[in-house]
Structures are given as structure tokens and as C-alpha cells.
Design an enzyme around this catalytic site. Structure first.
Site, PDB file in Angstrom:
ATOM      1  N   ASP A  81      79.524  62.910  63.315  1.00  0.00           N
ATOM      2  CA  ASP A  81      79.557  61.647  63.054  1.00  0.00           C
ATOM      3  C   ASP A  81      79.230  60.519  64.080  1.00  0.00           C
ATOM      4  OD1 ASP A  81      79.212  61.788  60.167  1.00  0.00           O
ATOM      5  OD2 ASP A  81      81.291  61.877  59.843  1.00  0.00           O
ATOM      6  N   ASP A 105      73.497  66.582  57.142  1.00  0.00           N
ATOM      7  CA  ASP A 105      73.555  65.399  57.590  1.00  0.00           C
ATOM      8  C   ASP A 105      73.521  65.189  59.162  1.00  0.00           C
ATOM      9  OD1 ASP A 105      75.068  66.235  55.423  1.00  0.00           O
ATOM     10  OD2 ASP A 105      76.170  64.407  55.087  1.00  0.00           O
TER      11      ASP A 105
HETATM   12  N1  GLY Z   1      77.581  62.164  56.071  1.00  0.00           N
HETATM   13  C1  GLY Z   1      78.117  61.936  54.718  1.00  0.00           C
HETATM   14  C2  GLY Z   1      77.274  61.668  53.575  1.00  0.00           C
HETATM   15  O1  GLY Z   1      76.140  61.716  53.643  1.00  0.00           O
HETATM   16  O2  GLY Z   1      78.014  61.427  52.497  1.00  0.00           O
END
Ligand code: GLY
Length: 412
Positions: A124, A186
Site C-alpha cells: 500500500d 490491488d
Molecule cells: N486495496 C484494498 C481494497 O481495495 O479494498
């Protein structure tokens, strides 16, 4: 005309017809997006949020639950921390409002703490540094922001496993769920930071890592119908792919809507950065798998394969991510009909999101209602969430910018 081009042209015409039929089947405002009014709406909501929250702290607005009008606040270490400063930067870019710029500077600086060596972080870091510091640098040109964003890219790159060829997403899941090297869809979004750093810094290895991540993900993390597995598990030592499964979707074999939107956005970006047409063709397949599964208003339910689908919550965050991605895909297309098709689909999404049903309006100070964060874990269901708002304002900004470019090139 080559056969491939004729096929594309026919597909494009069919798709535009399909798209127009869907347009008349619901209460969308029509093709063109009233981008000036929509950005003015966002600006008004930003100002209202700034009045509501404590502006001198480093707590950032993350989400508002269904029955509430109060922001749930979070700190810089949360995965969503980059989105609020990113929203402020886009709003400042659109309005030139210096008071918003001051807030954008403040909240961006809060994220410098992520460089603290005691904070290991995870994939992230890409979302966090790109949305805040890279936007700040793009808009202001201030070398301080560049320096921090490059340091953020170094920290993200430390999660790259050369045996597997991808970035590890969640180190904690190794212990918690027994997932060795895991890569979630993601994570495709975080390649933007590595590509940017490769262009703006000294480490050209970042380009190779980002390209490798995309290639390995393309090989293993999709089904034959081009829907995605949310999570791919690899053997950390041999690098072999073990299996695909889900964390936030309905089931291991279902298609989680936001995951598919992340994938479309990610592979479009990889094509933008590499110029390799294989990625363009792949992004088209992913987009088509998403578009053919949409309900009439082009805002998906949280998982395309959830049972009793019409009674499931929607996810505007997937719609906003996808709209932004399709505008870029349209601008990069080498086929005019397909470009038009993706542009119209994005317009349809943006017009739906501007309707009373999806807008917070006076009820709350976020931009959008009806986002779903994590259905299986039971939180942020049918809520307002900052990443839905971030990709919404980004999509509007792209729409405004690309429309101007299109108009200029039509005049030439
Ligand atoms: N990256 C976490 C989500 O999309 O919930």
C-alpha cells in the site's frame, strides 16, 4: 483495411449501439458529462469536509457509515491515507483555491512518517505515496515532494521478490493465513509509483520490476474469461504459482468488482508506460469482461457473482476506478471505434455517479454514497469511502483534460 481492423470496427459499432441502448434504459443524463458542474460539486463537498474536521491534526477522513454523517478518521499508516491529500491536490488543481492547497500541503506532509524505518509497511506504500506526494510534485514541481516520493518507491521496491517476479502485498498474511508470497490485484495500482520513480530517479531497475510484476500477474491471476483472482499465492523460495483465491470477494472463483477495476486501471497504466501492445490488448479484454457484466446504470454490485445479486450492495468505488481507467484506455487506443466505446462507457458511469442516487449532496460531505469496502469482513458496506471519491475526482479531471485535447485535435 486489414481484417483485424474491420473486426474491431464492427465490434466498436456493436458496442456503441449496446452502450446507447443501455443509456436510454435508465435515468442517466445523456452522453456528455457536465464536468464543470460536477467538479464544482466536489469543491463544495471538500470545503464542507474541511469545516467539519480538525485541520491541524494528522488524522485523515476515511469513510462515513450508512446511517451517519460523521467521518471515521484514520492516521497516516492506514492504507487509505494518500487519498484525502490526493483529493485536495486534484481540487486545488481544478480550482486554484489557495486555502485548499494549504490543506493539501499539510496532509501530504503527514505521510512523510511512513518513511520511518520502524514502519515496515506493505504494498500500500504505492497508493499512499503516489496519491499524495507524486500528485503534489506533479502540480507544484517542488523537489521536496519528489525526494520523499522517490524514498517511498525505494521502500515499496523492497517487497519485490525476484524469484516470483512480483511485489509481496501483505507480509502479515504469511503468518495470519499461512499465505507465503501473496500478490493481490490491488497491487497493480502501485506500479504507477515504480514507473514514475524509474522516470524521475536513478533506479532504472524499478521499470524492470514493475514490468515483471505485470507480466507474472497477467500469466497467473486471471481466468480464461479474463476475470481476476483477488489474491495469487506463490512459493516464496521456488517462485512457483500455487493458487488463486479471494480475500474481499464473495468466493475464490467469483469476480470481485473492485479487483477487476484495479486490473483494468493497472494494465492500462502498464501499456501507457511500456508501449507494449500486448498490455493494451489485455486491458481491452479485462474491460470487456467488466462491461458485459454491468447492471443498467453501469455501477456494479460489490461482486459480480454474489448470489441474489439485485439485493446486494453496490460499489461506487469500482465504478469510479473503472471510469478513470476507461478514459485513459480510450485516450491510448489505436482503434477509433474502441476508443469511442470506452469513452462512452466512462461517460455513462460518470453520469450515473452524478445522479441523486449516488451523490451525497447535503446528506454528507463526501462526494459519493454506496461504496463497499470489505463485505466478507463486514465493514464499510454501502458507505462513503475516500478512495471512491479520489478516483471520482481523478476521473472528472481526466475527462476535462482529455476532452480539451480531443476538441483541439478535432479542430486541427
Ligand atoms: N486495496 C484494498 C481494497 O481495495 O479494498
Amino acid at each position: 483495411m486489414k481484417i483485424r481492423n474491420i473486426i474491431f470496427l464492427l465490434m466498436g459499432i456493436a458496442c456503441i449501439m449496446l452502450c446507447s441502448c443501455k443509456l436510454s434504459a435508465n435515468d442517466c443524463k445523456g452522453n456528455s458529462v457536465d464536468v464543470v458542474a460536477d467538479l464544482a460539486y466536489c469543491h463544495n463537498q471538500v470545503k464542507r469536509t474541511l469545516q467539519l474536521i480538525e485541520n491541524d491534526s494528522c488524522m485523515l477522513p476515511r469513510s462515513i457509515n450508512t446511517m451517519s454523517d460523521k467521518w471515521n478518521m484514520t492516521n497516516a499508516y492506514d492504507w487509505t491515507s494518500g487519498f484525502w491529500p490526493g483529493i485536495l491536490w486534484y481540487d486545488y488543481e481544478n480550482t486554484g483555491d489557495e486555502s485548499v492547497k494549504k490543506e493539501a500541503e499539510h496532509y501530504t506532509n503527514c505521510l512523510a512518517d511512513l518513511l520511518n524505518p520502524e514502519h515496515r509497511g506493505d504494498h500500500d506504500l504505492g497508493f499512499q505515496f503516489f496519491c499524495s506526494f507524486v500528485n503534489a510534485y506533479r502540480i507544484t514541481g517542488d523537489p521536496y515532494y519528489k525526494k520523499i516520493a522517490l524514498a517511498g518507491a525505494d521502500k515499496l521496491a523492497a517487497f519485490f521478490n525476484p524469484k516470483v517476479g512480483t511485489i509481496l502485498s501483505w507480509p502479515h498474511m504469511e503468518k495470519e493465513k499461512g499465505w507465503p508470497h501473496n500478490t493481490i490485484m490491488d497491487n497493480m495500482m502501485n506500479l504507477d509509483l515504480l514507473f514514475w520513480a524509474a522516470r524521475n530517479g536513478n533506479n532504472k531497475d524499478f521499470y524492470r520490476m514493475a514490468e515483471s510484476h505485470a507480466r507474472v500477474t497477467m500469466q497467473h491471476q486471471f481466468r480464461p474469461d479474463y476475470t481476476n483472482y483477488h489474491v495469487a499465492i506463490y512459493d516464496t523460495v521456488s517462485g512457483n504459482f500455487i493458487k488463486g483465491l479471494t480475500n474481499q470477494g464473495y468466493s475464490d472463483e467469483s469476480c470481485w468488482s473492485r479487483g477487476q477495476a484495479w486490473a483494468i486501471y493497472g494494465f492500462t497504466m502498464v501499456y501507457r508506460e511500456t508501449g507494449n501492445k500486448e498490455y493494451l490488448r489485455f486491458a481491452e479484454k479485462l474491460a470487456d469482461a467488466y462491461l458485459t457484466r454491468l447492471p443498467d446504470d453501469y455501477v456494479p454490485y460489490w461482486d459480480f457473482d454474489a448470489p441474489d445479486i439485485q439485493n446486494q450492495p453496490k460499489d461506487v468505488s469500482a465504478a469510479a476506478v473503472c471510469a478513470s481507467a476507461l478514459l485513459e484506455l480510450s485516450s491510448l487506443e489505436d482503434n477509433k471505434a474502441m476508443s469511442e466505446y470506452y469513452w462512452q462507457a466512462a461517460e455513462h458511469m460518470l453520469n450515473s455517479l452524478a445522479s441523486d442516487y449516488y451523490r451525497c449532496g447535503n446528506q454528507k460531505t463526501a462526494f459519493l454514497l454506496h461504496a463497499t469496502g470489505n463485505m466478507p469482513a463486514g465493514y464499510e458496506i454501502d458507505a462513503s469511502i475516500n478512495y471512491a471519491d479520489y478516483y471520482y475526482i481523478e476521473a472528472l479531471h481526466r475527462y476535462k483534460t482529455l476532452k480539451r485535447i480531443n476538441t483541439l485535435s478535432e479542430k486541427q
